[in-house]
Design an enzyme around this catalytic site. Structure first.
Site: not given
Length: 214
Positions: A74, A93, A95, A114, A156, A210
């Protein structure tokens, strides 16, 4: 942070998401900017066996600058995201099970809670499908991430970006949590009440003051 410290942190994040069950069958990948390019996890190597020296140093055109292993398949979307997003210093990334399940419906996550604002906007989009490892998928990911810090990839998984590795990891974990909650609501035959744009803007502003998560 020097190169070895960065390599160790990338491996630590990769092993953490693997232990959390977010990377079945050696899926997923982690990278961070380094110099004019990036360091990225290798292809096909179990994270439990991955060492800092196994990472690959890539230029932003995909050229291997150092490393004996193949980079993650990837790598195209990593380099394209870094080129498109100067704010991105790290990419995670996964899965992860519930976010991936939702991505298979080609449905994003609306502002039913939120905490969606942690992902950089009023929703988490689902990017259009393309075969893994292709330029098409990279282009779809970049488009889905416009104004956002996370995106689902159709059929994916998930991509999250951050100003730090810890920030990207926090976001990808929160996407999995939110996807699970959203799926639970849908499974109950209900539809969530969606927070409106002004409220999400207020929440986003509060998050900005924050801390530096993401």
């Amino acid at each position: 942070m020097n190169e070895m410290e960065l390599r160790r942190e990338i491996v630590a994040v990769a092993q953490t998401i693997d232990q959390a069950g977010f990377c079945p069958s050696k899926s997923g990948n982690v990278s961070a900017r380094f110099g004019e390019g990036l360091l990225i996890t290798p292809s096909g190597l179990p994270y439990a066996q991955t060492k800092p020296e196994d990472l690959i140093h890539l230029a932003l055109d995909g050229t291997v600058l150092s490393g004996v292993r193949k980079p993650s398949s990837e790598w195209p979307f990593h380099v394209e995201i870094y080129k498109a997003r100067p704010d991105a210093q790290a990419i995670v990334h996964t899965h992860s099970p519930r976010a991936t399940a939702l991505s298979c419906t080609r449905r994003g996550i609306p502002a039913f809670h939120y905490m969606i604002a942690l992902c950089g906007g009023a929703d988490v989009r689902c990017a259009d499908y393309a075969t893994f490892g292709t330029p098409e998928l990279a282009a779809n990911a970049v488009k889905g991430l416009e104004g956002r810090k996370a995106v689902l990839l159709a059929n994916h998984g998930v991509i999250a970006l951050g100003q730090t590795l810890a920030g990207a990891h926090t976001i990808v974990a929160e996407v999995e949590n939110l996807a699970g909650q959203y799926l639970d609501i849908l499974a109950a035959g209900l539809e969530p009440v969606i927070l409106d744009g002004p409220e999400m803007e207020r929440v986003g502003a509060k998050f900005a003051g924050y801390g530096k998560v993401g």
